[in-house]
Design an enzyme around this catalytic site. Structure first.
Site, mmCIF file in Angstrom:
data_model
loop_
_atom_site.group_PDB
_atom_site.id
_atom_site.type_symbol
_atom_site.label_atom_id
_atom_site.label_comp_id
_atom_site.label_asym_id
_atom_site.label_seq_id
_atom_site.Cartn_x
_atom_site.Cartn_y
_atom_site.Cartn_z
ATOM 1 N N ASP A 25 -3.885 -1.751 0.904
ATOM 2 C CA ASP A 25 -4.428 -0.603 2.103
ATOM 3 C C ASP A 25 -5.776 -0.094 1.182
ATOM 4 O O ASP A 25 -6.155 0.713 1.843
ATOM 5 C CB ASP A 25 -3.376 0.132 2.239
ATOM 6 C CG ASP A 25 -2.757 1.013 0.973
ATOM 7 O OD1 ASP A 25 -3.225 0.444 -0.152
ATOM 8 O OD2 ASP A 25 -1.756 1.822 0.970
ATOM 9 N N SER A 26 -6.145 -0.599 -0.072
ATOM 10 C CA SER A 26 -7.360 -0.096 -0.535
ATOM 11 C C SER A 26 -8.530 -0.611 0.526
ATOM 12 O O SER A 26 -9.364 0.020 0.407
ATOM 13 C CB SER A 26 -7.556 -1.004 -1.830
ATOM 14 O OG SER A 26 -7.333 -2.489 -1.663
ATOM 15 N N ASP A 72 0.364 -4.891 1.809
ATOM 16 C CA ASP A 72 0.803 -3.432 1.756
ATOM 17 C C ASP A 72 1.685 -2.823 2.855
ATOM 18 O O ASP A 72 1.103 -3.345 4.008
ATOM 19 C CB ASP A 72 -0.116 -2.455 1.130
ATOM 20 C CG ASP A 72 -0.389 -2.359 -0.273
ATOM 21 O OD1 ASP A 72 0.409 -2.490 -1.121
ATOM 22 O OD2 ASP A 72 -1.729 -2.274 -0.622
ATOM 23 N N LYS A 76 4.442 -4.924 -0.269
ATOM 24 C CA LYS A 76 4.526 -4.070 -1.137
ATOM 25 C C LYS A 76 4.880 -2.561 -1.045
ATOM 26 O O LYS A 76 4.351 -2.113 0.094
ATOM 27 C CB LYS A 76 3.155 -4.185 -1.996
ATOM 28 C CG LYS A 76 2.945 -3.292 -3.164
ATOM 29 C CD LYS A 76 1.796 -3.714 -4.014
ATOM 30 C CE LYS A 76 0.567 -3.214 -3.463
ATOM 31 N NZ LYS A 76 0.476 -1.722 -3.518
ATOM 32 N N GLU A 102 5.033 1.317 -2.365
ATOM 33 C CA GLU A 102 4.504 2.213 -3.496
ATOM 34 C C GLU A 102 5.783 3.290 -3.879
ATOM 35 O O GLU A 102 6.460 3.814 -2.759
ATOM 36 C CB GLU A 102 3.472 3.030 -3.010
ATOM 37 C CG GLU A 102 2.037 2.199 -3.093
ATOM 38 C CD GLU A 102 0.989 3.253 -2.706
ATOM 39 O OE1 GLU A 102 0.893 4.399 -3.074
ATOM 40 O OE2 GLU A 102 0.048 2.440 -2.507
ATOM 41 N N GLU A 113 0.120 0.638 -12.104
ATOM 42 C CA GLU A 113 -1.256 1.012 -11.933
ATOM 43 C C GLU A 113 -1.590 2.120 -12.941
ATOM 44 O O GLU A 113 -0.870 3.338 -12.883
ATOM 45 C CB GLU A 113 -1.366 1.320 -10.416
ATOM 46 C CG GLU A 113 -2.881 1.806 -10.381
ATOM 47 C CD GLU A 113 -3.628 2.103 -8.770
ATOM 48 O OE1 GLU A 113 -4.516 2.265 -8.754
ATOM 49 O OE2 GLU A 113 -2.807 1.489 -8.025
#
Length: 271
Positions: free
Chosen positions: A51-52, A90, A118, A120, A186
Site C-alpha cells: 500500500d506504499s 497488502d 499482509k 499490519e 520495519e
C-alpha cells in the site's frame, strides 16, 4: 547465488524451508507488470504489492487513502507476469478492521492473483490473522513501524527501543502462533530484530531492521534511487547506481541480501 532453483516457483511451505536452511529471502515491491517481470527474472523471491503505492504512485503523504480496489488493480497487473516469485498483497487501511472485512478483502486479492496477504500490527489483529489462516488464506504479519498507524505514532519513527522491545518480541510470537507464514519487521533496532528472528520459526523480512533477519524488502522507488517526493530513510541504498540498469540493480540487490553485505551498519538502526 540462490539454493532455490531459478525456474522453480516459490510456495508458502518453501519459505519456512528457506529459513531452516539459512537461505536469505529477497523481496521487493512492485506495482506494474514491467517492473514485476524484471524483478521476477533477476532473483527476487517475493514481490509485495504494497500500500506504499499510495505514496510513491498516487502521491499521497501516507498509505491511508489506498483502497481495496486500488490493491486489486495493481495485484492483477503484477500477477499476470510472474513465473517464480511469490506474490504478497497488502490489506489496506481499514480492510482488516473486522474479521469479516478482512476475509472479504483477502478473497478479492487472492482472486486477483495474490498468494498471501499482509496485515499490519498485532493486538486484535492476532485474532484476524488466525481467522484468515483457518480459512486457508496465507498471511504475512507486519510489526515495528506500521505505516497505517502513522497518526497514532505521530509520524514514521523507529520502533522497538527500550521497553517496547519486549512487547515487539511478544507480538512476534503471537502472530507466529496465530499462523502467520512470514513477518515483516520495519524500522526496528538490529539487536531487537535479531532477537525476534531467533524467537520465531517463521521467516522475518527486514526493512530497516538490520542484517540478521531472514530476508530483506525495499520499496521499488527507494532501491532504484528514484525521487518519491518523500525523505529517503536511512536504510535505503541506491542499487541502480551500482547495477547500471534495472535488471542489474535487481541482481546486485539480490546478491547483497543473500551474501549478507546488505544491509550493513550504515543502513540499519542501533538499539
Amino acid at each position: 547465488m540462490s539454493t532455490h532453483a531459478d525456474s522453480k516457483p516459490w510456495t508458502v511451505p518453501a519459505l519456512a524451508e528457506a529459513k531452516r536452511n539459512g537461505q536469505k529471502l529477497v523481496m521487493l515491491t512492485a506495482y506494474d507488470a514491467g517492473f514485476a517481470r524484471t524483478f521476477d527474472a533477476n532473483g527476487v523471491d517475493l514481490i509485495l504489492i504494497g500500500d506504499s503505492l499510495g505514496m510513491v504512485v498516487q502521491g499521497h503523504d501516507s498509505t491511508l487513502p489506498v483502497t481495496v480496489a486500488d490493491m486489486v488493480y495493481h495485484t492483477r497487473a503484477v500477477a499476470r507476469v510472474l513465473q517464480r516469485a511469490l506474490l504478497v498483497a497488502d490489506l489496506p487501511f481499514g480492510a482488516d478492521a473486522t474479521p469479516e472485512r478482512a476475509l472479504d478483502a483477502s478473497l478479492q486479492l487472492l482472486q486477483a492473483g495474490a498468494e498471501m496477504v499482509k496485515i499490519e500490527g498485532a493486538g486484535f489483529k492476532v485474532d484476524i490473522i488466525r481467522y484468515l489462516v483457518e480459512r486457508e488464506i496465507p498471511v504475512c504479519a507486519h510489526l515495528g513501524l506500521t505505516p497505517q498507524s502513522v497518526l497514532r505514532l505521530g509520524g514514521f519513527k523507529i520502533q522497538g527501543r527500550g521497553d517496547a522491545a519486549r512487547q515487539l518480541v511478544e507480538d512476534a510470537r503471537a502472530v507466529a502462533a496465530a499462523g502467520a507464514s512470514i513477518m515483516v519487521l520495519e524500522c526496528v533496532p538490529t539487536p531487537v530484530a535479531a532477537e525476534v528472528t531467533a524467537a520465531v520459526d517463521v521467516p522475518t523480512i527486514g526493512i530497516g531492521a538490520g542484517p540478521q533477519c531472514d530476508g530483506q524488502v525495499l520499496v521499488l522507488h527507494d532501491f532504484l534511487g528514484l525521487d518519491s517526493g518523500h525523505r529517503r530513510p536511512k536504510f535505503v541504498k541506491d542499487f541502480l547506481a551500482e547495477g547500471g540498469s534495472v535488471a542489474g540493480a535487481t541482481r546486485a540487490y539480490a546478491d547483497a541480501v543473500r551474501d549478507g553485505s546488505f544491509p550493513d551498519e550504515q543502513h540499519a538502526y542501533a538499539q
